[in-house]
Design an enzyme around this catalytic site. Structure first.
Site, short mmCIF file in Angstrom:
data_model
loop_
_atom_site.label_atom_id
_atom_site.label_comp_id
_atom_site.label_asym_id
_atom_site.label_seq_id
_atom_site.Cartn_x
_atom_site.Cartn_y
_atom_site.Cartn_z
N LYS A 136 0.86 -1.32 0.10
CA LYS A 136 -0.09 -0.06 0.01
C LYS A 136 0.85 1.11 -0.22
CE LYS A 136 0.77 1.82 3.55
NZ LYS A 136 1.91 2.34 3.91
N TYR A 221 -4.87 3.97 5.98
CA TYR A 221 -5.41 3.17 7.00
C TYR A 221 -6.73 3.69 7.55
CZ TYR A 221 -1.04 0.39 7.30
OH TYR A 221 0.16 -0.09 6.73
P1 NAD Z 1 12.35 1.55 2.84
O1 NAD Z 1 12.80 3.00 2.40
O2 NAD Z 1 12.80 1.21 3.90
O3 NAD Z 1 12.84 0.61 1.46
C1 NAD Z 1 12.42 0.99 0.04
C2 NAD Z 1 13.22 -0.11 -0.68
O4 NAD Z 1 13.26 0.46 -2.27
C3 NAD Z 1 14.79 -0.09 -0.41
O5 NAD Z 1 15.21 -1.34 -0.36
C4 NAD Z 1 15.25 0.90 -1.60
O6 NAD Z 1 16.70 0.64 -1.56
C5 NAD Z 1 14.35 0.71 -2.71
N1 NAD Z 1 14.37 1.86 -3.72
C6 NAD Z 1 14.42 1.54 -5.05
N2 NAD Z 1 14.10 2.74 -5.65
C7 NAD Z 1 14.42 3.59 -4.74
C8 NAD Z 1 14.36 5.07 -4.79
N3 NAD Z 1 14.42 5.57 -5.88
N4 NAD Z 1 14.60 5.55 -3.52
C9 NAD Z 1 14.40 5.17 -2.34
N5 NAD Z 1 14.35 3.71 -2.42
C10 NAD Z 1 14.34 3.13 -3.57
O7 NAD Z 1 10.62 1.84 2.68
P2 NAD Z 1 9.74 0.80 3.23
O8 NAD Z 1 9.21 1.21 4.67
O9 NAD Z 1 10.12 -0.68 2.98
O10 NAD Z 1 8.48 0.96 2.31
C11 NAD Z 1 8.44 0.43 0.98
C12 NAD Z 1 6.80 0.25 0.85
O11 NAD Z 1 6.26 -0.53 1.54
C13 NAD Z 1 6.25 1.35 0.53
O12 NAD Z 1 5.17 1.41 -0.49
C14 NAD Z 1 5.21 1.41 1.61
O13 NAD Z 1 4.01 2.22 2.04
C15 NAD Z 1 5.23 0.13 2.09
N6 NAD Z 1 5.06 -0.30 3.64
C16 NAD Z 1 3.81 -1.24 4.11
C17 NAD Z 1 3.81 -1.03 5.59
C18 NAD Z 1 2.80 -2.27 6.03
O14 NAD Z 1 2.56 -2.28 7.31
N7 NAD Z 1 1.88 -2.82 5.10
C19 NAD Z 1 4.69 -0.92 6.44
C20 NAD Z 1 6.23 -0.37 5.85
C21 NAD Z 1 5.96 -0.03 4.59
#
Ligand code: NAD
Length: 371
Positions: A136, A221
């Site tokens: 999401k 949410y």
């Molecule tokens: P994060 O920043 O920790 O990780 C993002 C990942 O994408 C990294 O591995 C990064 O290297 C990669 N990436 C690829 N291209 C990138 C760019 N141009 N800039 C930055 N990073 C890039 O983020 P996250 O918290 O893991 O979030 C990722 C997704 O997961 C989002 O869509 C977020 O909404 C979702 N999420 C969902 C939940 C949930 O509870 N369902 C919780 C956290 C995050």
């Protein structure tokens, strides 16, 4: 359908009279050598914070496993290979992952990258003929979300959104009580969702990558919570934005939005989405006969809940473990979840987000047509 599942279903339906002398061996197998149920073999795309959480949770999943990775950072891959015993041939980068179509070790790709990348990545995974699980918000607007739904339909693959709360025990119990009429006629819902965002340089504060601000990330949410807690689709929305720090929250990145949703039945919902308040995570549902409340309502748990009859506080199971088990059942067994997690449902949230931004921009009540 596996003979084991058929057998268990038949027991459930009372069709096999075990008491009359039949045993599982009568059907050609014994309970000792029941074949393991098919596991969903998942390639994780984007190896950041949440992918790590999902991967850890999948270690306890009975129906899914990490079978591959897709990453733009080659240095991350060896550690993941070691952690999950992933062969070189199941490791991809963002340029070459279309080749996953020829990889029989992978059933599904779980997209866990910045929001604005979900659309293009979903289209490519679908074209490769693999099921898509997408985090999401599924996209950054309804047009993109619709294209993702269409692409997965066309490719004959499933599109599921990482809505982990839809499998959570307290949430499902309150929905069951609502359906049983325990709260009477539902009249009001309040959904408050937010946290205090840190590092000003992260992608969540870059409109090009996030597609918006708090609403895309955490306000979603409150939106989908409203829908599954009320059990009806909203027909209008009004919204107001407050920005206290226009440097950190630049044009296109919302800091705080309050919004109201109205329903055909007369239910009203009052919600808030913010990047500026600590630990804001509360749902409150009220009907003619009583209430349910959850706080925290959507965090990683344990979820705390109560109704007018007393506390619920059902036991905590890691949300992502349950989610992945249930998603394997949706994909392989055709199971219908109590609350949908498919792309069409995610699209409804994106339609509402578009309408919230329109309501903020125009100051008007925006009509919704979600049916
Ligand atoms: P994060 O920043 O920790 O990780 C993002 C990942 O994408 C990294 O591995 C990064 O290297 C990669 N990436 C690829 N291209 C990138 C760019 N141009 N800039 C930055 N990073 C890039 O983020 P996250 O918290 O893991 O979030 C990722 C997704 O997961 C989002 O869509 C977020 O909404 C979702 N999420 C969902 C939940 C949930 O509870 N369902 C919780 C956290 C995050």
């Amino acid at each position: 359908m596996s003979s084991r599942r058929k057998f268990l279903q038949n027991i459930g339906a009372g069709l096999i009279p075990l008491t009359l002398g039949f045993s599982p061996d009568s059907f050609g197998f014994s309970l000792g050598n029941i074949p393991e149920e098919k596991k969903l073999r998942v390639a994780l795309m984007g190896l950041g914070g949440y992918a790590n959480r999902v991967a850890d949770a999948m270690k306890d999943s009975k129906r899914s496993k990490v079978a591959g990775v897709i990453s733009g950072t080659p240095s991350k891959i060896p550690e993941w290979q070691k952690r999950f015993n992933i062969p070189d041939k199941n490791c991809y980068n963002y340029e070459n992952f279309d080749a996953i179509k020829d990889n029989d070790d992978i059933d599904a790709v779980y997209i866990i990258t910045p929001n604005a990348q979900h659309h293009e990545q979903t289209l490519r995974v679908a074209a490769a003929g693999k099921h898509v699980i997408c985090e999401k918000p599924m996209a950054v607007n309804a047009k993109e979300a619709q294209e993702m739904v269409d692409a997965c339909d066309k490719a004959g693959v499933k599109l599921l959104i990482g809505y982990r709360m839809r499998f959570e025990a307290n949430t499902l119990e309150i929905i069951k009580m609502r359906d049983e009429g325990k709260f009477g006629d539902i009249k009001f819902f309040q959904g408050l969702a937010g946290f205090k965002i840190g590092d000003p340089n992260q992608w969540r504060l870059d409109p090009e990558l996030a597609g918006g601000g708090a609403m895309m990330d955490i306000g979603i949410y409150a939106i989908n919570g409203t829908r599954y807690m009320v059990g009806e689709e909203p027909i209008w929305v009004t919204a107001q934005e407050v920005k206290t720090d226009p440097v950190k929250f630049r044009e296109g990145v919302d800091e705080t939005i309050t919004f109201q949703l109205g329903f055909e039945s007369g239910v009203v919902a009052s919600c808030l989405s913010t990047y500026s308040m600590g630990n804001l995570d509360r749902f409150f549902l009220n009907g003619t006969e009583g209430f349910a409340e959850m706080q925290p309502a959507t965090g990683y748990g344990p979820i705390r809940s109560a109704t007018h009859k007393g506390r619920l506080d059902l036991p905590h199971v890691t949300h992502q473990t349950t989610q992945m088990d249930e998603m394997a059942k949706i994909i392989f067994d055709g199971k219908t979840p109590k609350v949908p997690v498919d792309g069409r449902d995610g699209l409804k949230d994106m339609i509402i987000i578009d309408a919230i931004y329109e309501a903020v921009a125009t100051g008007t009540k925006v009509k919704l047509n979600l049916t």
